[in-house]
Design a protein around this motif. Structure first.
Motif, PDB file in Angstrom:
ATOM      1  N   LEU A  27      49.514  49.346 -52.758  1.00 40.04           N
ATOM      2  CA  LEU A  27      48.197  49.280 -53.382  1.00 40.04           C
ATOM      3  C   LEU A  27      47.310  50.430 -52.918  1.00 40.04           C
ATOM      4  N   VAL A  28      47.370  50.752 -51.645  1.00 38.39           N
ATOM      5  CA  VAL A  28      46.598  51.887 -51.125  1.00 38.39           C
ATOM      6  C   VAL A  28      47.040  53.178 -51.810  1.00 38.39           C
ATOM      7  N   LYS A  29      48.340  53.352 -51.933  1.00 38.31           N
ATOM      8  CA  LYS A  29      48.867  54.559 -52.568  1.00 38.31           C
ATOM      9  C   LYS A  29      48.462  54.632 -54.043  1.00 38.31           C
ATOM     10  N   LEU A  30      48.516  53.495 -54.728  1.00 39.84           N
ATOM     11  CA  LEU A  30      48.127  53.467 -56.145  1.00 39.84           C
ATOM     12  C   LEU A  30      46.645  53.786 -56.317  1.00 39.84           C
ATOM     13  N   ARG A  31      45.823  53.257 -55.429  1.00 39.47           N
ATOM     14  CA  ARG A  31      44.389  53.541 -55.513  1.00 39.47           C
ATOM     15  C   ARG A  31      44.108  55.020 -55.273  1.00 39.47           C
ATOM     16  N   LEU A  32      44.851  55.615 -54.361  1.00 46.22           N
ATOM     17  CA  LEU A  32      44.705  57.048 -54.108  1.00 46.22           C
ATOM     18  C   LEU A  32      45.104  57.847 -55.346  1.00 46.22           C
ATOM     19  N   GLN A  33      46.223  57.465 -55.958  1.00 44.24           N
ATOM     20  CA  GLN A  33      46.653  58.144 -57.179  1.00 44.24           C
ATOM     21  C   GLN A  33      45.620  57.995 -58.290  1.00 44.24           C
ATOM     22  N   ALA A  34      45.004  56.822 -58.382  1.00 44.26           N
ATOM     23  CA  ALA A  34      43.991  56.599 -59.406  1.00 44.26           C
ATOM     24  C   ALA A  34      42.787  57.508 -59.176  1.00 44.26           C
ATOM     25  N   LYS A  35      42.390  57.665 -57.924  1.00 43.37           N
ATOM     26  CA  LYS A  35      41.264  58.546 -57.609  1.00 43.37           C
ATOM     27  C   LYS A  35      41.586  60.002 -57.923  1.00 43.37           C
ATOM     28  N   MET A  36      42.832  60.393 -57.673  1.00 42.75           N
ATOM     29  CA  MET A  36      43.239  61.782 -57.901  1.00 42.75           C
ATOM     30  C   MET A  36      43.532  62.047 -59.374  1.00 42.75           C
ATOM     31  N   GLY A  37      43.693  60.998 -60.158  1.00 44.14           N
ATOM     32  CA  GLY A  37      43.973  61.154 -61.576  1.00 44.14           C
ATOM     33  C   GLY A  37      45.438  61.341 -61.905  1.00 44.14           C
ATOM     34  N   THR A  38      46.322  61.016 -60.962  1.00 45.89           N
ATOM     35  CA  THR A  38      47.753  61.182 -61.204  1.00 45.89           C
ATOM     36  C   THR A  38      48.466  59.867 -61.513  1.00 45.89           C
ATOM     37  N   ARG A  44      49.734  48.767 -63.014  1.00 49.34           N
ATOM     38  CA  ARG A  44      50.481  48.507 -61.774  1.00 49.34           C
ATOM     39  C   ARG A  44      49.544  48.043 -60.661  1.00 49.34           C
ATOM     40  N   ILE A  45      48.316  48.574 -60.626  1.00 49.28           N
ATOM     41  CA  ILE A  45      47.354  48.148 -59.604  1.00 49.28           C
ATOM     42  C   ILE A  45      47.083  46.649 -59.752  1.00 49.28           C
ATOM     43  N   ARG A  46      46.852  46.221 -60.969  1.00 52.50           N
ATOM     44  CA  ARG A  46      46.580  44.812 -61.239  1.00 52.50           C
ATOM     45  C   ARG A  46      47.768  43.939 -60.838  1.00 52.50           C
ATOM     46  N   ASN A  47      48.971  44.370 -61.180  1.00 51.85           N
ATOM     47  CA  ASN A  47      50.170  43.594 -60.852  1.00 51.85           C
ATOM     48  C   ASN A  47      50.389  43.485 -59.350  1.00 51.85           C
ATOM     49  N   VAL A  48      50.145  44.571 -58.629  1.00 51.69           N
ATOM     50  CA  VAL A  48      50.326  44.552 -57.173  1.00 51.69           C
ATOM     51  C   VAL A  48      49.301  43.615 -56.539  1.00 51.69           C
ATOM     52  N   ARG A  49      48.057  43.675 -57.018  1.00 57.85           N
ATOM     53  CA  ARG A  49      47.026  42.782 -56.483  1.00 57.85           C
ATOM     54  C   ARG A  49      47.405  41.320 -56.713  1.00 57.85           C
ATOM     55  N   ARG A  50      47.941  41.033 -57.875  1.00 60.05           N
ATOM     56  CA  ARG A  50      48.347  39.656 -58.180  1.00 60.05           C
ATOM     57  C   ARG A  50      49.543  39.228 -57.332  1.00 60.05           C
ATOM     58  N   ASP A  51      50.490  40.137 -57.088  1.00 60.04           N
ATOM     59  CA  ASP A  51      51.629  39.822 -56.225  1.00 60.04           C
ATOM     60  C   ASP A  51      51.156  39.497 -54.808  1.00 60.04           C
ATOM     61  N   ILE A  52      50.193  40.279 -54.322  1.00 58.29           N
ATOM     62  CA  ILE A  52      49.630  40.024 -52.993  1.00 58.29           C
ATOM     63  C   ILE A  52      49.000  38.633 -52.967  1.00 58.29           C
ATOM     64  N   ALA A  53      48.244  38.305 -53.999  1.00 56.79           N
ATOM     65  CA  ALA A  53      47.599  36.987 -54.076  1.00 56.79           C
ATOM     66  C   ALA A  53      48.632  35.866 -54.119  1.00 56.79           C
ATOM     67  N   ARG A  54      49.721  36.079 -54.844  1.00 58.90           N
ATOM     68  CA  ARG A  54      50.780  35.056 -54.908  1.00 58.90           C
ATOM     69  C   ARG A  54      51.375  34.802 -53.535  1.00 58.90           C
ATOM     70  N   ILE A  55      51.666  35.868 -52.814  1.00 61.58           N
ATOM     71  CA  ILE A  55      52.257  35.717 -51.479  1.00 61.58           C
ATOM     72  C   ILE A  55      51.289  35.002 -50.552  1.00 61.58           C
ATOM     73  N   LEU A  56      50.026  35.390 -50.581  1.00 59.86           N
ATOM     74  CA  LEU A  56      49.031  34.739 -49.724  1.00 59.86           C
ATOM     75  C   LEU A  56      48.863  33.269 -50.087  1.00 59.86           C
ATOM     76  N   THR A  57      48.951  32.945 -51.362  1.00 56.25           N
ATOM     77  CA  THR A  57      48.842  31.556 -51.799  1.00 56.25           C
ATOM     78  C   THR A  57      49.990  30.725 -51.253  1.00 56.25           C
ATOM     79  N   VAL A  58      51.204  31.241 -51.346  1.00 54.60           N
ATOM     80  CA  VAL A  58      52.373  30.514 -50.848  1.00 54.60           C
ATOM     81  C   VAL A  58      52.276  30.350 -49.334  1.00 54.60           C
ATOM     82  N   ILE A  59      51.847  31.387 -48.635  1.00 52.51           N
ATOM     83  CA  ILE A  59      51.702  31.303 -47.177  1.00 52.51           C
ATOM     84  C   ILE A  59      50.691  30.213 -46.823  1.00 52.51           C
TER      85      ILE A  59
END
Length: 84
Positions: A27-38, A44-59
């Motif tokens: 997610l950090v890398k994707l945000r950096l790419q978004a800032k740089m315009g690449t 993908r940012i949205r999907n990664v954030r949702r995956d993180i939320a899913r893992i935290l929910t299960v934990i």
């Protein structure tokens, strides 16, 4: 790739934490790419954030380690080193 909740539940607790840290780094890398315009796939940012939320929910559902403990055991520093 979207991680399903059923897949997360089958993972060992250590594997969940490893995956959580991988996704946070991605997610950090994707945000950096978004800032740089690449960034080519902005969804993908949205999907990664949702995956993180899913893992935290299960934990949290299974009463595992807290999120703050998970991040400190992985080597992340959190608020340490920040000036007050």
């Amino acid at each position: 790739m979207v991680v399903k909740a059923s897949e997360i539940r089958r993972m060992a607790p250590e594997e969940r934490l490893r995956k959580l840290n991988e996704l946070r780094l991605e997610l950090v890398k994707l945000r950096l790419q978004a800032k740089m315009g690449t960034l080519t796939n902005t969804a993908r940012i949205r999907n990664v954030r949702r995956d993180i939320a899913r893992i935290l929910t299960v934990i949290n559902e299974e009463g595992g380690v807290s999120v703050s403990e998970a991040s400190t055991t992985s080597g992340e520093t959190g608020s340490e080193g920040q000036a007050s």
